[in-house]
Design a protein around this motif. Structure first.
Motif, PDB file in Angstrom:
ATOM      1  N   ASN A  30      -4.203   0.806   4.422  1.00 38.49           N
ATOM      2  CA  ASN A  30      -4.953   0.548   3.333  1.00 38.49           C
ATOM      3  C   ASN A  30      -4.977  -1.157   3.358  1.00 38.49           C
ATOM      4  O   ASN A  30      -4.869  -1.867   2.365  1.00 38.49           O
ATOM      5  N   ALA A  31      -5.527  -1.688   4.303  1.00 37.91           N
ATOM      6  CA  ALA A  31      -5.418  -3.149   4.510  1.00 37.91           C
ATOM      7  C   ALA A  31      -6.986  -3.596   4.017  1.00 37.91           C
ATOM      8  O   ALA A  31      -7.949  -3.003   3.769  1.00 37.91           O
ATOM      9  N   ILE A  32      -6.747  -4.698   3.060  1.00 35.16           N
ATOM     10  CA  ILE A  32      -7.807  -5.416   2.477  1.00 35.16           C
ATOM     11  C   ILE A  32      -7.742  -6.751   2.645  1.00 35.16           C
ATOM     12  O   ILE A  32      -6.792  -7.420   3.006  1.00 35.16           O
ATOM     13  N   VAL A  33      -9.157  -7.414   2.596  1.00 30.17           N
ATOM     14  CA  VAL A  33      -9.017  -8.878   2.765  1.00 30.17           C
ATOM     15  C   VAL A  33      -9.694  -9.415   1.537  1.00 30.17           C
ATOM     16  O   VAL A  33     -10.783  -8.951   0.820  1.00 30.17           O
ATOM     17  N   LEU A  34      -9.519 -10.775   1.345  1.00 30.64           N
ATOM     18  CA  LEU A  34     -10.350 -11.474   0.311  1.00 30.64           C
ATOM     19  C   LEU A  34     -11.761 -12.044   0.705  1.00 30.64           C
ATOM     20  O   LEU A  34     -11.743 -12.407   1.733  1.00 30.64           O
ATOM     21  N   GLY A  38     -19.032 -15.715  -4.768  1.00 31.77           N
ATOM     22  CA  GLY A  38     -20.267 -16.516  -5.389  1.00 31.77           C
ATOM     23  C   GLY A  38     -19.558 -16.969  -6.608  1.00 31.77           C
ATOM     24  O   GLY A  38     -18.727 -16.421  -7.214  1.00 31.77           O
ATOM     25  N   ASN A  39     -20.105 -17.924  -7.228  1.00 31.14           N
ATOM     26  CA  ASN A  39     -19.785 -18.640  -8.504  1.00 31.14           C
ATOM     27  C   ASN A  39     -18.010 -18.919  -8.324  1.00 31.14           C
ATOM     28  O   ASN A  39     -17.295 -18.865  -9.258  1.00 31.14           O
ATOM     29  N   ASN A  40     -17.623 -19.361  -6.946  1.00 32.86           N
ATOM     30  CA  ASN A  40     -16.070 -19.562  -7.032  1.00 32.86           C
ATOM     31  C   ASN A  40     -15.133 -18.695  -7.420  1.00 32.86           C
ATOM     32  O   ASN A  40     -14.094 -18.818  -7.862  1.00 32.86           O
ATOM     33  N   GLN A  41     -15.755 -17.382  -7.125  1.00 28.88           N
ATOM     34  CA  GLN A  41     -14.732 -16.075  -7.396  1.00 28.88           C
ATOM     35  C   GLN A  41     -14.558 -15.401  -5.914  1.00 28.88           C
ATOM     36  O   GLN A  41     -15.270 -15.563  -4.983  1.00 28.88           O
ATOM     37  N   LEU A  42     -13.520 -14.678  -5.851  1.00 27.01           N
ATOM     38  CA  LEU A  42     -13.176 -13.933  -4.661  1.00 27.01           C
ATOM     39  C   LEU A  42     -13.157 -12.488  -5.169  1.00 27.01           C
ATOM     40  O   LEU A  42     -12.699 -12.028  -6.502  1.00 27.01           O
ATOM     41  N   GLY A  43     -13.288 -11.647  -4.118  1.00 34.01           N
ATOM     42  CA  GLY A  43     -13.351 -10.108  -4.466  1.00 34.01           C
ATOM     43  C   GLY A  43     -12.363  -9.502  -3.260  1.00 34.01           C
ATOM     44  O   GLY A  43     -11.951 -10.418  -2.257  1.00 34.01           O
ATOM     45  N   PHE A  44     -12.169  -8.119  -3.385  1.00 30.32           N
ATOM     46  CA  PHE A  44     -11.555  -7.587  -2.016  1.00 30.32           C
ATOM     47  C   PHE A  44     -12.564  -6.565  -1.404  1.00 30.32           C
ATOM     48  O   PHE A  44     -13.566  -6.099  -1.940  1.00 30.32           O
ATOM     49  N   ALA A  45     -12.155  -6.498  -0.040  1.00 34.86           N
ATOM     50  CA  ALA A  45     -13.054  -5.527   0.780  1.00 34.86           C
ATOM     51  C   ALA A  45     -12.359  -4.986   1.729  1.00 34.86           C
ATOM     52  O   ALA A  45     -11.210  -5.574   2.275  1.00 34.86           O
ATOM     53  N   PRO A  46     -12.630  -3.871   2.147  1.00 34.84           N
ATOM     54  CA  PRO A  46     -11.723  -3.180   3.414  1.00 34.84           C
ATOM     55  C   PRO A  46     -11.632  -3.988   4.621  1.00 34.84           C
ATOM     56  O   PRO A  46     -12.479  -4.847   4.999  1.00 34.84           O
ATOM     57  N   TRP A  47     -10.570  -4.248   5.214  1.00 38.42           N
ATOM     58  CA  TRP A  47     -10.256  -5.138   6.350  1.00 38.42           C
ATOM     59  C   TRP A  47     -11.346  -4.376   7.510  1.00 38.42           C
ATOM     60  O   TRP A  47     -11.679  -5.466   8.252  1.00 38.42           O
ATOM     61  N   SER A  48     -11.069  -3.329   7.687  1.00 37.71           N
ATOM     62  CA  SER A  48     -11.921  -2.340   8.859  1.00 37.71           C
ATOM     63  C   SER A  48     -12.608  -1.461   8.302  1.00 37.71           C
ATOM     64  O   SER A  48     -12.684  -0.347   8.052  1.00 37.71           O
ATOM     65  N   PRO A  49     -13.791  -1.880   7.632  1.00 36.09           N
ATOM     66  CA  PRO A  49     -14.847  -0.770   6.707  1.00 36.09           C
ATOM     67  C   PRO A  49     -15.156   0.449   7.544  1.00 36.09           C
ATOM     68  O   PRO A  49     -15.609   1.303   7.031  1.00 36.09           O
ATOM     69  N   VAL A  50     -15.233   0.229   8.948  1.00 39.71           N
ATOM     70  CA  VAL A  50     -15.699   1.368   9.741  1.00 39.71           C
ATOM     71  C   VAL A  50     -14.427   2.323  10.050  1.00 39.71           C
ATOM     72  O   VAL A  50     -14.870   3.385  10.745  1.00 39.71           O
ATOM     73  N   LEU A  51     -13.203   2.123   9.635  1.00 38.67           N
ATOM     74  CA  LEU A  51     -11.996   2.831  10.071  1.00 38.67           C
ATOM     75  C   LEU A  51     -12.359   4.111   9.404  1.00 38.67           C
ATOM     76  O   LEU A  51     -12.491   4.203   8.132  1.00 38.67           O
ATOM     77  N   HIS A  52     -12.071   5.236  10.121  1.00 35.52           N
ATOM     78  CA  HIS A  52     -12.182   6.473   9.413  1.00 35.52           C
ATOM     79  C   HIS A  52     -10.918   6.687   8.256  1.00 35.52           C
ATOM     80  O   HIS A  52      -9.653   6.399   8.625  1.00 35.52           O
ATOM     81  N   GLN A  53     -11.045   7.374   7.176  1.00 32.98           N
ATOM     82  CA  GLN A  53     -10.206   7.531   6.234  1.00 32.98           C
ATOM     83  C   GLN A  53      -9.183   8.102   6.735  1.00 32.98           C
ATOM     84  O   GLN A  53      -8.056   8.228   6.245  1.00 32.98           O
ATOM     85  N   GLU A  54      -8.983   9.224   7.619  1.00 28.25           N
ATOM     86  CA  GLU A  54      -8.123   9.976   7.825  1.00 28.25           C
ATOM     87  C   GLU A  54      -7.312   9.313   9.213  1.00 28.25           C
ATOM     88  O   GLU A  54      -6.183   9.877   9.498  1.00 28.25           O
ATOM     89  N   VAL A  55      -7.389   8.214   9.531  1.00 27.80           N
ATOM     90  CA  VAL A  55      -6.529   7.277  10.472  1.00 27.80           C
ATOM     91  C   VAL A  55      -5.221   7.161   9.586  1.00 27.80           C
ATOM     92  O   VAL A  55      -5.375   6.688   8.546  1.00 27.80           O
ATOM     93  N   GLU A  56      -4.163   7.547  10.043  1.00 23.56           N
ATOM     94  CA  GLU A  56      -2.717   7.125   9.464  1.00 23.56           C
ATOM     95  C   GLU A  56      -2.310   5.753   9.447  1.00 23.56           C
ATOM     96  O   GLU A  56      -1.764   5.280   8.315  1.00 23.56           O
ATOM     97  N   TYR A  57      -2.474   5.130  10.392  1.00 16.71           N
ATOM     98  CA  TYR A  57      -2.230   3.712  10.326  1.00 16.71           C
ATOM     99  C   TYR A  57      -3.020   2.795  11.382  1.00 16.71           C
ATOM    100  O   TYR A  57      -3.454   3.432  12.509  1.00 16.71           O
ATOM    101  N   VAL A  58      -3.032   1.403  11.302  1.00  9.28           N
ATOM    102  CA  VAL A  58      -3.599   0.746  12.403  1.00  9.28           C
ATOM    103  C   VAL A  58      -2.521  -0.220  12.929  1.00  9.28           C
ATOM    104  O   VAL A  58      -1.540  -0.554  12.271  1.00  9.28           O
ATOM    105  N   GLU A  59      -2.169  -0.256  14.325  1.00  7.04           N
ATOM    106  CA  GLU A  59      -1.268  -1.103  14.945  1.00  7.04           C
ATOM    107  C   GLU A  59      -1.752  -2.307  15.359  1.00  7.04           C
ATOM    108  O   GLU A  59      -2.701  -2.718  15.881  1.00  7.04           O
ATOM    109  N   VAL A  60      -1.076  -3.354  14.875  1.00  7.07           N
ATOM    110  CA  VAL A  60      -1.753  -4.831  14.871  1.00  7.07           C
ATOM    111  C   VAL A  60      -0.393  -5.408  15.778  1.00  7.07           C
ATOM    112  O   VAL A  60       0.865  -5.425  15.507  1.00  7.07           O
TER     113      VAL A  60
END
Length: 70
Positions: A30-34, A38-60
């Protein structure tokens, strides 16, 4: 399982659930990044947007991590 802020050597700040750790890596899910939205604001997005939802975890590998919040 705990949610941590992970600073990557690439400069990314990743917020993720740490689900495990081995000698040379951590396992995250469930990794996300800031992202600027725009307008000096921040949002969240998936860290790895193409990662399949069924992947149990990512090894870093620890060689790519600068720090992990405690």
């Amino acid at each position: 399982m705990t949610i941590k802020l992970i600073r990557m050597s690439s400069g990314e700040d990743v917020i993720a659930t740490v689900v495990g750790e081995v000698e040379d890596a951590i396992h995250i899910k469930n990794a996300i990044v800031l992202v600027p939205t725009g307008n000096n604001q921040l949002g969240f997005a998936p860290w790895s947007p193409v990662l399949h939802q069924e992947v149990e975890y990512v090894e870093v590998f620890k060689t790519f991590i600068v720090y992990v919040s405690v």
